[in-house]
Scaffold this active site. Structure first.
Site, PDB file in Angstrom:
ATOM      1  N   SER A 125       0.837  -1.193   0.000  1.00  0.00           N
ATOM      2  CA  SER A 125       0.000   0.000   0.000  1.00  0.00           C
ATOM      3  C   SER A 125       0.877   1.249   0.000  1.00  0.00           C
ATOM      4  O   SER A 125       1.636   1.473  -0.936  1.00  0.00           O
ATOM      5  CB  SER A 125      -0.955  -0.039   1.200  1.00  0.00           C
ATOM      6  OG  SER A 125      -1.977   0.906   1.087  1.00  0.00           O
ATOM      7  N   ASP A 208      -9.583  -5.445  -4.961  1.00  0.00           N
ATOM      8  CA  ASP A 208      -9.125  -4.290  -4.193  1.00  0.00           C
ATOM      9  C   ASP A 208      -9.840  -3.042  -4.709  1.00  0.00           C
ATOM     10  O   ASP A 208      -9.848  -2.780  -5.907  1.00  0.00           O
ATOM     11  CB  ASP A 208      -7.610  -4.145  -4.360  1.00  0.00           C
ATOM     12  CG  ASP A 208      -6.995  -3.160  -3.375  1.00  0.00           C
ATOM     13  OD1 ASP A 208      -7.616  -2.111  -3.113  1.00  0.00           O
ATOM     14  OD2 ASP A 208      -5.885  -3.451  -2.884  1.00  0.00           O
ATOM     15  N   HIS A 236      -7.678  -5.694  -0.445  1.00  0.00           N
ATOM     16  CA  HIS A 236      -6.527  -4.869  -0.076  1.00  0.00           C
ATOM     17  C   HIS A 236      -5.843  -5.459   1.166  1.00  0.00           C
ATOM     18  O   HIS A 236      -6.047  -4.995   2.289  1.00  0.00           O
ATOM     19  CB  HIS A 236      -6.980  -3.436   0.196  1.00  0.00           C
ATOM     20  CG  HIS A 236      -5.836  -2.456   0.291  1.00  0.00           C
ATOM     21  ND1 HIS A 236      -5.083  -2.094  -0.794  1.00  0.00           N
ATOM     22  CD2 HIS A 236      -5.316  -1.777   1.348  1.00  0.00           C
ATOM     23  CE1 HIS A 236      -4.155  -1.223  -0.426  1.00  0.00           C
ATOM     24  NE2 HIS A 236      -4.277  -1.028   0.874  1.00  0.00           N
TER      25      HIS A 236
END
Length: 263
Positions: A125, A208, A236
């Site tokens: 991320s 995601d 995610h």
């Protein structure tokens, strides 16, 4: 652009004889967690990368826990971030932001007792955005000055969203977000003049919610000839199941060996 679908090692990972001398990968956590939390999230990746030493850094800034961190990791704080992504994150000038990030990175590297070369970066991320940005910072310094303080051979980007972050004057551009600015909501259309040509492995979860931004990062800021794309049926998070992890680790071995890493 290439893709990886099958593992190349073909055997159960065995513990290394000398773990301190292994080539090292610096691992950068997402926003609102810690290095220890990322280490727990990446436990399967660690298992299937026995020929690397993975070192997990802590971001320089404190913040609230990231999405999905509570309740599993709620006792693992204080939580940290590398960059601003919310308006409530305190303002900071670009120079100070760069200094804080670089100090946190170098502190983690100095604290590790390993002796192997630093060959790669891996982030999830926000840490993936940072990994690509540090790799590009190395690339543009070499282009402009003929040298850089690092010699990373590749980066692994787990759910990394656009844009790249500028960490020096050479990369200041409307196409990149500066280190002190909020990167969430940043939008740049057209071809970026700043394109990363050092190999990167992009891992995209097809469920995601940020997938369109991960694809935008890949398309706008990476040379397709230097990209390995792996898509998996996930949300995610960091992949855990063997069926999802093995293609990623196989790609890491393949790219690392092609870049001259002895694994």
């Amino acid at each position: 652009m290439s893709s990886a679908a099958t593992p190349s090692r073909g055997h159960t990972p065995a513990p290394p004889s000398d773990p301190l001398s292994l080539p090292r990968i610096l691992c950068l956590h997402g926003g609102g967690v810690t290095g220890d939390v990322f280490k727990a999230q990446a436990r399967s990746l660690i298992k299937y990368l026995p020929d690397f030493r993975l070192v997990f850094a802590d971001g320089p800034f404190f913040c609230d826990p990231g999405p999905g961190i509570v309740p599993v990791y709620e006792d693992c704080g204080p939580f940290r971030r590398w960059l601003r992504w919310l308006p409530e994150h305190p303002e900071i000038d670009d120079e100070s932001a760069v200094e804080e990030v670089m100090y946190a990175v170098e502190s983690a590297k100095r604290a590790d007792e390993g002796t192997g070369p630093w060959v790669g970066l891996m982030g999830f991320s926000q840490g993936a955005k940072l990994s690509a940005s540090l790799l590009y910072d190395q690339q543009i310094r070499i282009e402009k000055e003929g040298k850089a303080d690092t010699d990373y051979k590749f980066a692994v980007m787990l759910a990394g969203r656009s844009p790249l972050v500028s960490f020096c004057d050479y990369s200041q551009s409307p196409a990149l977000v500066s280190a002190g600015r909020i990167s969430e909501g940043f939008h740049y259309e057209g071809e970026s003049p700043h394109v990363l040509s050092i190999p990167t492995i992009h891992v995209h979860g097809l469920n995601d919610l940020g997938l369109h931004l991960h694809r935008k990062m890949l398309k706008q800021y990476h040379d397709p000839k230097a990209v390995t794309l792996i898509e998996w049926d996930g949300i995610h998070r960091v992949p855990i199941k063997k069926v999802d992890v093995e293609p990623i680790t196989a790609a890491i071995y393949k790219v690392a060996r092609k870049q001259g890493v002895d694994v």
